[in-house]
Design a protein around this motif. Structure first.
Motif, short mmCIF file in Angstrom:
data_model
loop_
_atom_site.label_atom_id
_atom_site.label_comp_id
_atom_site.label_asym_id
_atom_site.label_seq_id
_atom_site.Cartn_x
_atom_site.Cartn_y
_atom_site.Cartn_z
N PRO A 59 0.82 -1.23 0.00
CA PRO A 59 0.00 0.00 0.00
C PRO A 59 0.84 1.27 0.00
O PRO A 59 0.47 2.27 -0.62
CB PRO A 59 -0.82 -0.12 1.29
N LEU A 60 2.00 1.22 0.68
CA LEU A 60 2.89 2.39 0.71
C LEU A 60 3.43 2.69 -0.68
O LEU A 60 3.50 3.84 -1.10
CB LEU A 60 4.04 2.13 1.68
N ILE A 61 3.81 1.63 -1.41
CA ILE A 61 4.34 1.81 -2.77
C ILE A 61 3.24 2.28 -3.71
O ILE A 61 3.44 3.18 -4.53
CB ILE A 61 4.98 0.51 -3.26
N ASP A 62 2.07 1.64 -3.61
CA ASP A 62 0.96 2.02 -4.49
C ASP A 62 0.58 3.48 -4.30
O ASP A 62 0.23 4.17 -5.26
CB ASP A 62 -0.25 1.13 -4.21
N ALA A 63 0.64 3.96 -3.07
CA ALA A 63 0.29 5.36 -2.79
C ALA A 63 1.44 6.31 -3.10
O ALA A 63 1.26 7.53 -3.02
CB ALA A 63 -0.13 5.50 -1.33
N GLN A 64 2.62 5.74 -3.42
CA GLN A 64 3.83 6.53 -3.70
C GLN A 64 4.10 7.51 -2.55
O GLN A 64 4.52 8.65 -2.75
CB GLN A 64 3.68 7.28 -5.03
N ASN A 65 3.90 6.99 -1.35
CA ASN A 65 4.01 7.83 -0.16
C ASN A 65 5.27 7.47 0.62
O ASN A 65 5.23 7.16 1.80
CB ASN A 65 2.77 7.65 0.72
N TRP A 66 6.41 7.48 -0.05
CA TRP A 66 7.67 7.17 0.61
C TRP A 66 8.82 7.84 -0.13
O TRP A 66 8.71 8.18 -1.32
CB TRP A 66 7.90 5.66 0.64
N GLU A 67 9.91 8.04 0.58
CA GLU A 67 11.08 8.67 -0.02
C GLU A 67 12.37 7.91 0.28
O GLU A 67 13.27 7.90 -0.54
CB GLU A 67 11.22 10.11 0.49
N ARG A 68 12.48 7.30 1.45
CA ARG A 68 13.74 6.67 1.85
C ARG A 68 13.46 5.41 2.65
O ARG A 68 12.31 5.07 2.95
CB ARG A 68 14.61 7.64 2.64
N ASP A 69 14.55 4.73 3.02
CA ASP A 69 14.43 3.48 3.76
C ASP A 69 13.64 3.62 5.05
O ASP A 69 12.91 2.71 5.45
CB ASP A 69 15.83 2.94 4.10
N THR A 70 13.80 4.74 5.72
CA THR A 70 13.12 4.92 7.01
C THR A 70 11.60 4.85 6.85
O THR A 70 10.90 4.43 7.78
CB THR A 70 13.52 6.26 7.64
#
Length: 595
Positions: free
Chosen positions: A436-447
């Motif tokens: 879900p995080l990837i699908d929402a493109q709601n991430w920037e880094r490993d943390t």
């Protein structure tokens, strides 16, 4: 005396030209893994340095005998690549493979022994006076003697890889001839001498009779049953039951498909066969880590799924127990597991390795007693009065408990939190939260991945506690993990066929990197042949899959009326897999994968 060929007279030019050839073949990046192969008396460390002309420094330092070893290893690596089982498209429900696809399918069903039916390539090898297992163990070794007798249309057999290729070709030719005769068992006695230049062999005939009388009829029945029984299920009618498993893993008896498959007796896991495979997986993982890092791993993180537990009867659980240095205890009458026994350090011959298990939701629901079994093993090992340098679970538990007490926790609570080793999603939920995080493109880094992975999977499971919130304990356990591994028990799919691999295994790697600032050893256990489990670097496995795919691995093979849209292909290929790989870097850089 040296069994290897003498060093070539012009060593440096050969090495430099050889590396240029590897670069043109896009194998230069694979060289680091090939060079690290253990020859018993020596191995080569890859330091990443290069000469001015771009040749790796380690190549320039090789001596004549070591060059011979390297050539053998490259030959063996290429043999392994060409012989890897990679699926050819997707199965269409109710359609039986025909022609060359059917021949390939039957060959891979016969690649391993099936109950009383022998392995076809093993039988062919024996008929030629060869040991199939020994050939596979050292595929790059040079041949010291020819195959007795004469075989038609054979090129010079210079290495074991050449013999392996010959045996596979002869095996498939036998099947191809039978396919031309509509798999008529009465033709077997005529086909074998035709292909093997007059030779006849009862073990080969037995394997081929099994193909003609059992495998092919069951495959034909599968094509019918899949549609008929699917329609019956949709109408609420009875669907006949049948066993489950991976047919290409020596379990062709699960055919025909299209039945309401049942699993296993959960109380009989891990089985004695799974225990042997799990022990080998543990040994190979430890041996690989020792070759690469020069020490024992103190903690291993492993993703455990319920589906693979059913297919293998508990390989992953067996590996976890073997790493901890305990063995299952079976009841003799029904082979059910009744507990565990501690393997003495004198017998074990190594330290006990700590294990952190990230279980799937299905595993949690289907195998609560296995959670209790692993927890029993962990708690038993932690309380053993052994030197800390020989008992890493105890070492880590004591250190964590001391830290927790210093932070204000009570002694009882600190000891309880310090011994959590099994984590999963909240009761009633499933997955790892990464997709879900990837699908929402709601991430920037490993943390960002780490936060979701820890939140989603930060629930501890023990023999007495089911899904206790333990986010901090999960993070503390993962921060000590030096090896993150995931096993695959068959070659009927690969690591890019499902986003669960990137969620569970990739999520663990990204989380460990975020917690520690460095990558763990990223291993992939291959037990598709239970008698020869292998541990590879995850990047090695990714390259094996990409190099062997007959087409772009994300292009779907579908009937004309269900062609995927450009948007759906892009979303699955890049929005999920490619995006995660490119940014999180948990499998391999896209630029390395597509070569």
């Amino acid at each position: 005396t040296d069994r290897h060929v003498p060093p070539p007279p012009a060593l440096a030019p050969l090495l430099f030209n050889g590396f240029a050839l590897l670069q043109r073949s896009r194998l230069d990046d694979d060289l680091r893994f090939i060079l690290q192969a253990d020859h018993g008396d020596h191995r080569h460390a890859w330091d990443g340095s290069f000469l001015e002309d771009g040749t790796p420094t380690v190549l320039a330092e090789l001596e004549g005998r070591e060059v011979a070893h390297l050539l053998e290893d490259i030959e063996g690596y290429l043999c392994e690549l060409t012989g890897a089982q990679i699926r050819d498209g997707l199965h269409i429900l109710g359609v039986m493979p025909i022609g060359e696809q059917l021949v390939e399918l039957v060959y891979h069903l016969l690649r391993l022994p099936n109950l009383d039916a022998p392995s076809l390539p093993e039988a062919v090898a024996a008929a030629l006076g060869e040991d199939w297992a020994a050939l596979q163990e050292r595929p790059g070794s040079r041949r010291m003697h020819p195959i007795p007798g004469r075989l038609p249309d054979t090129t010079p057999l210079q290495t074991n890889a050449d013999v392996i290729a010959l045996i596979e070709t002869l095996s498939k030719t036998l099947l191809r001839r039978l396919d031309e005769r509509d798999w008529c068992a009465s033709e077997i006695d005529q086909v074998i001498p035709e292909v093997l230049d007059g030779r006849s062999d009862e073990r080969i005939a037995y394997a081929l009779r099994y193909a003609c009388k059992t495998l092919v009829p069951n495959l034909r029945q599968s094509a019918c049953d899949e549609i008929v029984h699917l329609l019956a299920a949709l109408e609420g009618r009875f669907v006949p039951p049948g066993p489950s498993g991976a047919p290409t893993r020596g379990m062709a008896h699960v055919l025909p498909t299209g039945r309401n498959f049942y699993g296993v007796d959960p109380r009989a896991l891990p089985s004695t066969a799974a225990w042997r495979t799990g022990q080998e997986l543990a040994r190979d993982l430890i041996a690989r880590y020792q070759r690469e890092y020069g020490s024992f791993p103190e903690s291993v993180g492993i993703s455990i799924w319920g589906t693979s537990a059913i297919r293998t009867a508990g390989d992953d659980i067996a590996q976890a127990l073997a790493l901890l240095g305990v063995r299952p205890r079976w009841q003799r009458e029904n082979r059910r597991v009744t507990g565990i026994d501690v393997v003495p350090l004198e017998e074990l011959g190594r330290p006990r390795i700590d294990v952190v298990c990230r279980i799937s939701g299905f595993f949690r629901d289907a195998f609560p007693h296995l959670i209790a079994l692993i927890d029993q093993a962990v708690q038993t090992v932690i309380v053993l009065n052994e030197p800390l340098e020989m008992n890493f679970p105890r070492k880590h538990a004591l250190a964590t408990a001391q830290t927790l007490q210093a932070s204000g926790r009570s002694e009882a609570e600190a000891q309880r939190l310090a011994t959590y080793r099994i984590f999963g999603s909240k009761p009633g939920s499933y997955g790892a939260g990464i997709l879900p995080l990837i699908d929402a493109q709601n991430w920037e880094r490993d943390t960002d991945f780490a936060r979701v992975y820890l939140t989603w999977g930060g629930y501890a499971y023990t023999a007495d506690e089911q899904g206790v919130p333990a986010n901090d304990a999960f993070a503390a356990a993962l921060s000590r993990v030096q090896v993150a591994t995931k096993n695959q028990d068959n070659r009927e799919h690969d690591i890019f066929d499902s986003d669960d691999y990137l969620q569970f295994h990739g999520g663990m790697i990204a989380t460990i990197r975020a917690l520690t600032g460095k990558n763990p050893a990223r291993y992939f256990g291959d037990s598709s042949d239970p008698s020869r489990p292998r541990t590879r670097d995850l990047r090695e496995e990714a390259r094996r899959v990409f190099r062997n795919h007959p087409q772009a691995p994300f292009v779907l093979e579908s009937p004309p009326y269900r062609l995927p849209t450009l948007r759906s292909i892009w979303q699955h290929m890049w929005g999920r897999t490619g995006s995660f790989i490119c940014k999180a870097g948990t499998i391999i850089l896209v630029t390395s994968m597509v070569v």
